[in-house]
Design an enzyme around this catalytic site. Structure first.
Site, short mmCIF file in Angstrom:
data_model
loop_
_atom_site.label_atom_id
_atom_site.label_comp_id
_atom_site.label_asym_id
_atom_site.label_seq_id
_atom_site.Cartn_x
_atom_site.Cartn_y
_atom_site.Cartn_z
CB SER A 238 29.27 46.76 137.69
OG SER A 238 30.40 45.61 138.46
CE LYS A 239 30.02 53.65 137.02
NZ LYS A 239 29.92 55.24 137.46
NE ARG A 240 30.55 45.76 143.63
CZ ARG A 240 29.73 45.19 142.65
NH1 ARG A 240 29.04 45.18 141.47
NH2 ARG A 240 28.57 46.56 143.48
#
Length: 491
Positions: A238-240
RNA sequence: GUCCCCAUCGUCUAGUGGCCUAGGACGCUGGCCUCUCACGCCGGUAACACGGGUUCGACUCCCGUUGGGGACGCCA
């Protein structure tokens, strides 16, 4: 029936590495079996979709060479078709109108969660076929309450989901727009998709979509749910994790062929082979050979594979990228023909094109000073004054500037001072490149050319000249060279 | 919580009941090559999650445990 697959991203952000892998597998599988690869943009959520996102996804796919055979199609243009299907289902008793408010539903879910049940709609509007006054309503699918859905997944094997696990899913929102599952089923049917290949996070949608197919009397396609790509913490990318656009990899100097190669090896293998060209993958890849467990993205191996592809690429493939990255590093790239001459010397020395640009930068800049501190301290002592001066002198008189003549000149100096190769090559290297690492010293001098080599040697001589006191220096300055002038100014 | 999926070196994987004292690759590491840095070559490090079965024999089959992941939206 010919194979038809589709890649169906929603344009709510960029195409990240996980999406790229899904697209790659879809594309490769289709190439292998002579099918049609369809691109469909799932933009039924107008709020979150954007044209910029579509453009970036298209650009990313194109960069990777995964151009569709058909499409892109846009779901936002098929709204009427979806609504017609939904209304037909209401008419035929497969769907109904639900007037429950979001608040009511939230409260219901909350209660169910607390009592340990799986949150799902309780079906209180199930028999409603007409609107209630002007009360807003959604259209819900009447999921069979008994039985189960079973399908033979091409990757996961037989999967069976009990209908009691399923909700009466919403087909049409209260604002009249179609939802994901409806749109997907309708499109997959009318686009003649025969194999739905997607991430395993979609497994739970599959029974719902199969129900829609059956309600409409349509033939159900085959399904293949591939394991997800995980970040270094083992969770879905994910963008994390800094999951960035695939285009970011281009900026970091990765080759599309390398990225495809690496991505293909995540969950798939062919004997003990690690390096594959796209051509080979097109002939060998099949989703039935995919593993079932998730893989973790490992940049170190990507770097290694990228280096491999850089080494095995032709100069023509690499030159434009090298020039681009040189430009971005602030130097004016020379004409491609000139770059072509030096490129081979750097192919084995760079894992990315960015690194290659950094390593050959010294050839195109005006000055390589200040020297890398550690190297200068180690190799540019006062004792180098005479050897460097001597080398400069011999090189100045050289008639032919070639690897052979440079080597000959070097050997003369070595012989005269009785020093080993390393004792001359390293100081010269620092003076010519500013650092302690470069291609072979003769190759370096050759690539740099006579003028720059001589000039940098001269600057180097000045550098190793012991700092005299000013008086002494002034005396010497009368009628002496440029280098000393510069040195004086520095004092 | 419920349902679904997964489980071999740190990571990617080979392995489809005996060929496994588990093979390859990345990484890390020792060495060779060598004017430096790479490349290349040779060597080393390191794994079948656990417990029960089934079987003459389990990494391989079955069950359970544990661990991890995914899904439970008027997002896709």
């Amino acid at each position: 029936m010919t194979l038809r697959t589709r890649f169906a991203p929603s344009p709510t952000g960029f195409l990240h590495i996980g999406g790229a892998r899904t697209a790659l597998f879809c594309w490769l599988h289709t190439r292998r079996h002579g099918g049609i690869f369809v691109l469909r943009i799932e933009d039924t959520d107008q709020e979150r979709s954007s044209q910029e996102a579509v453009d970036v996804i298209l650009e990313g796919l194109h960069w990777l060479g995964l151009d569709p055979d058909e499409g892109p199609y846009y779901q936002s243009k098929h709204t009427e078709m979806y609504l017609a299907t939904a209304h037909q289902m209401v008419e035929e008793g497969h769907a109904y109108l639900c007037t429950c408010s979001k608040e009511t539903l939230d409260a219901l879910r909350e209660r169910q969660r607390e009592s340990g049940e799986k949150p799902r709609y309780d079906g209180r509007c199930r028999n409603r076929t007409e609107p209630v006054g002007d009360k807003p309503y959604v259209i819900r699918f009447k999921t069979p309450s008994e039985g189960e859905v079973v399908w033979g997944d091409k990757i996961q094997g037989v999967i069976r989901i009990s209908n009691s696990e399923l909700d009466d899913l919403i087909l049409v929102r209260s604002d009249g727009s179609p939802t994901y599952n409806l749109a997907v089923a309708v499109d997959d049917h009318f686009m003649g998709i025969t194999l739905v290949l997607r991430g395993e996070d979609h497994i739970s949608n599959t029974p719902r979509q199969i129900h829609l197919f059956r309600a409409m009397g349509w033939e159900v396609p085959e399904y293949a749910h591939m394991p997800l790509l995980h970040g270094s913490d083992g969770a879905k990318l994910s963008k994390r994790h800094g999951a960035v656009s695939v285009l970011q990899y281009r900026e970091e100097g990765f080759l599309p062929s390398a990225l495809n190669n690496y991505l293909a090896r995540l969950g798939w293998s062919h004997g003990e082979q690690e390096i594959f060209t796209v051509q080979e993958l097109k002939q060998l890849f099949d989703v039935k050979d995919l593993g079932r467990s998730a893989a973790i993205f490992d940049r170190a191996k990507l770097l290694w594979i990228n280096g491999h592809h850089i080494r095995s690429s032709s100069p023509e493939q690499l030159l434009p990228e090298l020039a681009r990255h040189l430009g971005m590093s602030g130097v004016t790239p020379p004409p491609l023909e000139q770059l072509a001459a030096i490129l081979p010397e750097f192919q084995s020395r760079a894992a990315t094109m960015v690194e290659m640009a950094q390593k050959c930068r010294f050839l195109f800049v005006e000055s390589v000073q200040p020297y890398e501190e550690k190297s200068a301290r180690k190799h540019l002592g006062a004792g180098m004054l005479e050897p460097l001066t001597e080398l400069h002198s011999i090189l100045s008189g050289l008639e032919v500037w070639s690897i052979a003549s440079l080597e000959e000149a070097f050997n003369q100096v070595l012989h005269r001072f009785g020093i080993p190769m390393g004792h001359l090559a390293q100081p010269v290297r620092v003076v010519l490149t500013g650092s302690g690492a470069s291609p072979g010293i003769f190759e370096t001098m050759f690539m740099l050319g006579r003028d720059k080599t001589l000039h940098r040697l001269q600057v180097g001589v000045a550098y190793v000249t012991p700092p005299p006191n000013k008086k002494h220096l002034k005396k010497r300055v009368e009628g002496s060279g440029e280098a000393v002038h510069r040195l004086l100014r520095k004092l």
